[in-house]
Design a protein around this motif. Structure first.
Motif, mmCIF file in Angstrom:
data_model
loop_
_atom_site.group_PDB
_atom_site.id
_atom_site.type_symbol
_atom_site.label_atom_id
_atom_site.label_comp_id
_atom_site.label_asym_id
_atom_site.label_seq_id
_atom_site.Cartn_x
_atom_site.Cartn_y
_atom_site.Cartn_z
ATOM 1 N N LEU A 55 0.825 -1.200 0.000
ATOM 2 C CA LEU A 55 0.000 0.000 0.000
ATOM 3 C C LEU A 55 0.870 1.264 0.000
ATOM 4 C CD1 LEU A 55 -3.025 0.447 0.014
ATOM 5 C CD2 LEU A 55 -2.895 0.815 2.493
ATOM 6 N N SER A 56 1.918 1.233 0.834
ATOM 7 C CA SER A 56 2.766 2.421 0.915
ATOM 8 C C SER A 56 3.499 2.664 -0.405
ATOM 9 C CB SER A 56 3.748 2.298 2.082
ATOM 10 O OG SER A 56 4.635 1.243 1.846
ATOM 11 N N VAL A 57 3.877 1.561 -1.071
ATOM 12 C CA VAL A 57 4.562 1.707 -2.363
ATOM 13 C C VAL A 57 3.614 2.367 -3.370
ATOM 14 C CG1 VAL A 57 5.566 0.459 -4.306
ATOM 15 C CG2 VAL A 57 6.090 -0.235 -1.951
ATOM 16 N N LEU A 117 3.016 6.103 -2.606
ATOM 17 C CA LEU A 117 4.175 6.934 -2.888
ATOM 18 C C LEU A 117 4.329 7.173 -4.393
ATOM 19 C CD1 LEU A 117 6.349 8.255 -1.168
ATOM 20 C CD2 LEU A 117 7.805 6.281 -1.595
#
Lengths: 119, 1350
Positions: free
Chosen positions: B1147-1149, B1152
């Motif tokens: 999710l963070s990838v 970003l």
């Protein structure tokens, strides 16, 4: 141009951050291996450090830096799953540490870097 | 005119003067018209006082003015004023216009002015005065209260004659009380007259001084004394403004007295403590000495100052630890007395002290310890000396203290008793008694210390000479258990002050001396016997008479049980014919059938004696083989040994004299010799008699015999009147011959009971008519009213062919008779007891036997109940013809406590009691009932079991019986026999109970019990053991524990059992596996112990085995369940953390990159953009897979299999395609081999399972590659996924299919894939297998039916 090192075991995360920082005008490099990162660190102005890594945890890296007297500023990339108590313990052990949650890198990472580097 | 003017002037002056007076007066003045009551004038003072204006007064009536409204309320009052003309109010409250209260004095008077009646009211403001007065009153009252109620004494005096004397003005209550005066009696009197001692006391001078100077003075405590009162006073004297003198003082008498008492007491105690010979010591709670009395130096040899404030370390090293621990106890509040120990003086000497202490509590707290220490060095030394003396005494000696404890026990008594002093010291004297007598009999030393008179009362064997007691006695266990006679001397033990502190007893073994005395007595007896026999020989007139007399003498004087004389019959049968006998014979002779031939019946003593001409002795009839033919009869008659003495006349055998004794071995050599001589004398006598015949002066002989006969000899004439009676009647019956001569027996009614008279009359009739009359026994009574039994023998006296009368001899055989009865009863009871009946069956027979034989009307047995608290009736007996109902009722209802009643008393004392007359006996409880049924005498006998009394027998008689000592002894013996019987029975019963108990444990216990010998072979096994091991007992007895033990435990068991056998371990306990006969393995808890003989040799192994198989199984199940649960919960926690990580990272990838991509220029930054989208795509996929897995996990339990026809090839290829990129990125090969096969099943599930395997394979492989192969075998499809990866650790193999299992926790993934795959494939009717080699790779195989079952 400030140089930033990323220590992060997830390649996709590391790669994405590197690109993100370069877009923002920094020189960035990443390593998946914390020990390697420690060796390289002297050439960098800032360290982005993942806390949860399989072989050597972020905390171990922090301790190692402390014992080696490395004063490079650090931003800790924390995970949501990190229990609150762990964060508190770390903050106590390493005062002034800056945490940026991984889920809001896009919102918080650049301001945190700027602040840390005094820009 | 001038005059008028002058007058006018005068008037005006006067008016002015008055007006000024009126106007300046400091009282209020009011003028009223007396007729109308209208106010004429009012002066300024009143106006200002009341606050009304001049106008408001004028013309008004007095009561119309507010201030006076209440006072003069109506005309009636005013007219009263008018009439009286004068009114006065001392204290009139007025209200001013502003509402203030004024107290005024109101005075009015009436006078005339110019024809007008005027009332003048003078009104004075007295408010201030009133207030002052009030205040004064209050103050006075307050002071008066203080004065009266003061605890101090207060006296007020007024000086007189310029202070020459003082008069009492006031006296407060306290002073009244203290001085014991009444105020009214003394006020106004001079102090010197009321208190004449006042000058001597000194206070008078003080009064004077204070009166003169006005300065207060304190007169310190001093004793005041006059004829009336004495007491301690302290005074404070002051002068009032009024000039009066006040003495404030208190009575200190009580305080002073208490002080004095305290001082006296303190000094008394101090003197006591300081003059004490013993050391008095106080110790603080820290153990340090806080006080030592002056005798410290004397007692301890230490200067007090050396010890004060220290914890004294002056104890002898050997005693120090003992003393210190005792003193430590003292500091915890324990009191102690007489602790004896040694101390070391500064000059190194040893002293003995005795130390007593008690803790001192103040305010409920332990404050200190007070000790008294005595120097007992001297005493110790003297004790040692005493010990030396006692030790050196040649006689066995011991001593006891006042508590009866043994304090000395010398070497000699150690030798005598075989008991070492250390065993005996400190033991109660009863222990000594127990040792020597077998029961806790008080020793002589104890008796000496007993209250005076007790010894004399209870032990007449003692003789007292001054304070020394001596006694002789028989001791059943004198010399190491052997009996003996002792002479005992006891004297008190005195301390230095002459107080008795104990008693010392010396014991001298006089057994041999006593034996000599006995022998002497025996000789005397024999001499008497010989002498009487000789007399008989001299006096006898014929042979038979002589023989009879000899027999009688032998029994009566010689004390033998029976004697008979027999003649030789020279006929062919060689019979021995009894001719005369005496004593307890009862038909014995009739059955005798003795011959002197050398046959069985001739080899007894009689036959032998006649044949050999020498005395023949049967020393022990019981064991003598020669006595066989007569043994039974002899024993039943109570004969234990016998002697036969040949009687030969001038070398010709003519008979034998036989003597029987109730004691075995009664005839020693000396006695035999004497008796043999006697027999020869008899032979001479017989030959002399035969020779003499007619020549003998029969009359003379007869008279001699007659007069000297021990029996009563009576000559009766033919009418039965007593012609002659010898003097023996006096000795035997207590009557003088003259009282009896001329009477018939039938007239001697106070001598002979009616039935005796009847018997005698009948026998006499027979005798006179010439019939043979055997001796018979009648009852008679002596002058002392003693019942006796008289044996009557008689023969007719023939003269001139007719019967002239009869000669009757009367022998008192009471003693013999009752001895016989006693003996008989004893024998019968003994045989009843040995018959082996139960206790309950035995009682009635025993009671009946004793009652009938010994002439008791009622017998009863009381035995202890279970708790041994009381005695209950066990049984009672009486003649059936008798009715003792009231007594029986009481007896069955009563229970006896120890010491209560006759029964309880005997129970408590263990001694028999004879009650001559029940009515006179206070201790007897059932008196009333006993009297009702006519019981007069009673005797109670303990049933003794050793030293304990198990019960009591009581017998009642309707006759009054005086104590019969021998009877009591016999009964006592019977009681003892019964006690033994009870003891044996109870021992038998408890043995039986115990045996049954153990047998039950063995037979019915659930625990298996196995007994094995030293060779381990089983000897015995109980049913439980047989059940546990599945063998029969006989099968088990061919085995040892080795055969039934599981092989895993065998070595350990053998080792442990050997250690057990060697005594290295006391027992062996284990939980182990056994193998049953049927091969089944069971768990047993075993406890093995060993049984050894008295020498310590191993006899048995005793093993107790409990089958715990079920328990074990439960334990195991429980344990594994618990472990599983714990592991599961741990796994789940990890899973949650991992899952979060798994979801969050992609999710963070994505986020970003999204942020980046938004700001990118699609033209210039197209490469970066592509890279970003790649990253986003990949991570979105990853996210999707994770979510999918979670979904699967949640659905897992309810997933449906949807079977359909599909081709394997397609499915496999699509899986491979999915994973090809991943393989490439890791540099791995990924290939597949297989035919296209048509399958019926759920393609999605299969696809997912294969994906999972491939994904795992790639995940755990870093080099080489992954191969997917499928084949068809039978009806199954086998799909295998092989890799060249790290492989699975052997210990983890069983867990591979567990949910959430991950070999490495940091490895990516949820750890749920395989678990899901496995579950689903199983649902499809297939299974997943795998092989794995660490470091070489794994192969997972999915095996499914080609056509899945519905």
């Amino acid at each position: 141009m400030k140089k930033i090192l990323i220590i992060e075991d997830e390649p996709d995360v590391a790669r994405s951050i590197k690109m993100y920082l370069e877009k923002a005008g920094y020189t960035a490099a990443y390593t998946l291996d914390p020990m390697e990162g420690l060796e390289k660190l002297k050439d960098f102005d800032l360290l982005l450090l993942d806390l949860i890594m399989p072989k050597i945890s972020g905390r171990a890296v922090l301790r190692e830096m402390k014992s080696r007297g490395i004063k490079t500023p650090i931003i800790v990339l924390s995970a949501i799953s990190l229990p609150a108590t762990v964060g508190e313990e770390l903050a106590r052990e390493f005062p002034g540490l800056i945490f940026v949650p991984k889920t809001s890198l896009h919102a918080q990472l650049l301001p945190a870097i700027k602040k840390t580097l005094g820009e | 005119m001038v005059e008028r003017d002058l007058a006018e002037i005068a008037i005006r002056d006067s008016e002015t003067r008055y007006r000024r007076l009126f106007e300046t007066a400091q009282d209020g003045i009011l003028l009223l018209d007396a007729d109308t009551g209208q106010i004429i004038d009012v002066n300024p003072f009143l106006i200002s006082m009341l606050g009304y204006s001049h106008k408001e007064f004028l013309g008004k009536k007095l009561w119309e003015v507010g201030a006076f409204k209440d006072i003069v309320t109506n005309k009636a009052k005013f007219s009263e004023l008018q009439k009286k003309g004068y009114v006065r109010y001392e204290n009139l409250p007025l209200q001013t216009r502003s509402g203030k209260q004024k107290a005024v004095e109101f005075v009015s008077n009436t006078y005339r002015v110019d024809h007008t009646n005027v009332i003048q009211c003078n009104i004075r403001d007295i408010t201030a005065r009133r207030i002052a007065e009030e205040r004064l009153k209050q103050v006075e009252a307050r002071y008066s209260d203080v004065f009266d109620n003061s605890m101090n004494c207060i006296a007020v005096y007024r000086a007189e004659n310029d202070g020459e004397d003082f008069v009492i003005v006031d006296f407060n209550k306290a002073a009244e009380r203290v001085e014991r005066v009444r105020k009214k009696d003394i006020v106004g009197k001079r102090v010197t007259s009321v208190f004449p001692g006042v000058r001597g006391f000194g206070i008078f001078g003080v009064f004077k001084r204070v009166w003169n100077t006005g300065k207060p003075e304190f007169f310190p405590a001093k004793v005041y004394q006059d004829k009336r009162i004495v007491g301690w006073r302290d005074n404070y004297v002051l002068k009032l403004d009024s000039g009066e003198i006040v003495a404030i003082y208190s009575d200190l008498t009580n305080i002073k007295k208490a002080e004095q008492d305290l001082q006296e007491s303190e000094s008394k105690f101090r003197r006591l403590v300081e003059s004490s010979n013993d050391l008095i010591m106080l110790t603080g709670m820290d153990g340090k000495v806080t006080y030592l009395s002056p005798s410290c130096l004397k007692v301890l040899g230490w200067e007090p100052k050396k010890l004060l404030g220290t914890r004294p370390k002056i104890f002898h090293p050997d005693d120090a630890s003992r003393v210190n621990s005792a003193l430590a106890g003292a500091l915890k509040g324990k009191a102690g007395t007489g602790l004896q120990y040694r101390i070391i003086t500064p000059d190194g000497k040893t002293k003995w002290v005795s130390h007593s202490w008690s803790p001192i509590m103040l305010d409920n707290k332990l404050q200190m310890v007070a000790s008294v220490v005595q120097d007992i060095t001297e005493i110790k030394a003297s004790q040692d000396r005493l010990t030396d003396i006692i030790e050196s005494l040649p006689d066995p000696t011991f001593a006891i203290d006042l508590q009866g404890r043994v304090i000395y026990w010398n070497k000699e008594i150690e030798n005598l008793s075989g008991i070492k002093s250390e065993k005996m010291l400190g033991k109660p004297g009863g222990e000594v008694g127990k040792h020597f007598y077998g029961w806790g009999r008080p020793v002589a030393a104890e008796l000496l210390l007993a209250p005076k008179g007790k010894i004399e009362k209870e032990y007449d064997a003692f003789k007292r000479q001054g304070d020394i007691l001596t006694a002789k006695g028989w001791v059943p266990r004198l010399m190491r258990g052997k009996p003996g006679y002792v002479w005992v001397m006891v004297r008190p033990l005195y301390d230095a002050e002459g107080g008795i502190i104990g008693a010392i007893e010396s014991v001298r073994d006089i057994t041999s001396q006593k034996r000599n005395e006995d022998a002497l007595q025996e000789k005397n007896r024999m001499l008497a016997l010989i002498s009487e026999c000789n007399q008989a020989i001299v006096r006898s007139v014929d042979e038979i008479g002589l023989m009879n007399e000899i027999c009688r003498v032998l029994v009566n004087t010689g004390g033998y049980r029976m004697a008979w004389a027999g003649c030789v019959d020279e006929g062919p049968d060689k019979c021995v014919i009894p001719k005369a006998s005496y004593g307890f014979e009862k038909g014995y002779l009739k059955t005798l059938d003795i011959t002197w031939a050398d046959t069985e019946r001739g080899r007894g003593p009689t036959g032998t004696a006649i044949r050999t001409g020498k005395p023949s002795i049967a020393r022990d009839i019981l064991s003598d083989p020669r006595f066989e033919p007569w043994r039974k009869d002899a024993l039943s008659h109570g004969y234990a040994s016998s002697i036969a003495l040949p009687i030969a006349l001038e070398g010709k055998r003519c008979g034998a004299l036989n003597i029987y004794s109730e004691n075995p071995d009664a005839f020693d050599t000396g006695e035999v010799r004497l008796l043999d001589e006697l027999a020869q004398d008899i032979a001479h006598g017989i030959s002399a008699l035969q020779a003499k015949s007619a020549l003998v002066d029969s009359e003379k002989t007869f008279a001699a015999i007659f007069n000297n006969a021990t029996d009563i000899v009576v000559f009766l004439d033919s009418s039965g009147k007593i012609q002659k009676i010898n003097p023996s009647v006096r000795r035997m019956w207590g009557y003088r011959p003259v009282d009896i001569i001329g009477k018939r027996f039938s007239e001697l009614t106070d001598l002979l009971p009616p039935d005796s008279i009847a018997v005698m009359a009948e026998k006499f009739r027979k005798r006179v008519s010439g019939e043979e009359v055997n001796p018979y026994v009648v009852e008679a009574r002596t002058t002392e009213d003693r019942q006796i039994f008289v044996e009557v023998r008689g023969s007719a006296v023939r003269m001139g062919g007719g019967i002239a009368g009869a000669v009757v001899t009367l022998s008192d055989i009471t003693k013999r008779l009752s001895a016989d009865k006693r003996l008989l009863a004893s024998y019968q009871v003994a045989s009843i007891l040995s018959a082996g009946g139960s206790v309950a069956d035995t009682w009635p027979v025993v009671l009946r036997t004793i009652c009938t034989n010994l002439d008791w009307a009622w017998g009863e047995i009381w035995v202890e109940d279970e708790a041994r608290k009381q005695l209950s009736l066990a049984d009672s007996w009486h003649e059936e013809s008798k009715n003792y109902q009231p007594f029986e009722k009481v007896t069955t209802e009563i229970k006896f406590k120890c010491g209560s009643g006759l029964v309880g008393r005997v129970w408590a004392s263990g001694k028999p009691v004879w009650v001559e007359n029940i009515s006179k006996e206070r201790v007897f409880i059932r008196t009333a009932a006993a009297r009702t049924v006519g019981f007069k005498s009673a005797c109670a006998i303990p049933i003794a079991m050793g030293a304990e009394v198990a019960g009591v027998m009581v017998f009642f008689s309707e006759k009054e019986r005086s104590p019969e000592h021998e009877l009591l002894q016999s009964l006592n013996l019977i009681g003892y026999q019964i006690g033994q019987f009870v003891k044996r029975k109870s021992a038998e019963r408890s043995l039986r109970d115990s045996e049954a108990r153990f047998r039950n444990i063995f037979e019915h216990g659930s625990v298996g019990i196995l007994l094995s010998g030293p060779d381990f072979r089983f000897i015995k096994a109980n049913p439980a053991a047989c059940r546990i091991f599945g063998y029969t007992e006989s099968e088990l007895c061919r085995l040892s524990f080795k055969e039934i033990t599981h092989r895993e435990h065998r070595a350990r068991d053998i080792e442990q059992i050997q250690r057990l056998g060697a005594g290295k371990i006391p027992f062996y306990k284990a939980e182990k596996r056994y193998v049953r006969k049927d091969g089944q393995v069971i768990w047993g808890a075993v406890n093995v112990s060993v049984v050894r003989d008295s020498k310590g040799n191993l006899l048995y192994h005793l093993a107790m085995v409990d089958d715990i198989t079920e328990q074990k199984r439960n334990e195991d199940t429980l344990r594994s369940q618990k472990d599983q649960l714990q592991e599961l919960s741990l796994l789940r926690e990890r899973f949650m953390a991992d899952m979060t990580h798994e979801l969050k990272t992609p999710l963070s990838v994505i986020m970003l990159n999204l942020d980046m991509a938004r700001n990118m220029d699609p033209v210039t930054e197209s490469r970066d953009m592509e890279k970003s989208f790649d990253l986003m795509w990949r991570n979105a996929m990853r996210l999707s897979i994770s979510v999918e897995q979670i979904m699967q996990l949640t659905k897992l339990e309810s997933v449906d299999i949807r079977s359909q026809k599909f081709y394997l090839d397609h499915i496999m290829r699509s899986v491979i395609e999915d994973y090809m990129p991943l393989a490439h990125s890791k540099g791995l090969t990924l290939d597949l081999t297989g035919r296209d096969i048509e399958v019926v099943g759920d393609p999605h599930i299969l696809s997912m399972a294969v994906s999972n395997l491939v994904s795992n394979a790639l995940k755990f492989t870093d080099n080489g590659g992954v191969r997917l192969v499928w084949t068809e075998e039978g009806g199954d499809i086998i799909i295998s996924v092989s890799d060249t990866g790290i492989g699975i650790m052997p210990e983890n193999k069983p867990k591979v299919f567990d949910k959430f299992f991950k070999e490495n926790h940091s490895a990516p993934g949820s750890g749920i894939g395989l678990a899901i795959s496995s579950t689903l494939i199983t649902k499809m009717g297939g299974r997943i297998e795998f092989d794995s080699m660490r470091g070489q790779g794994s192969t997972f195989r999915i095996i499914i039916p080609k056509v899945a079952k519905k």
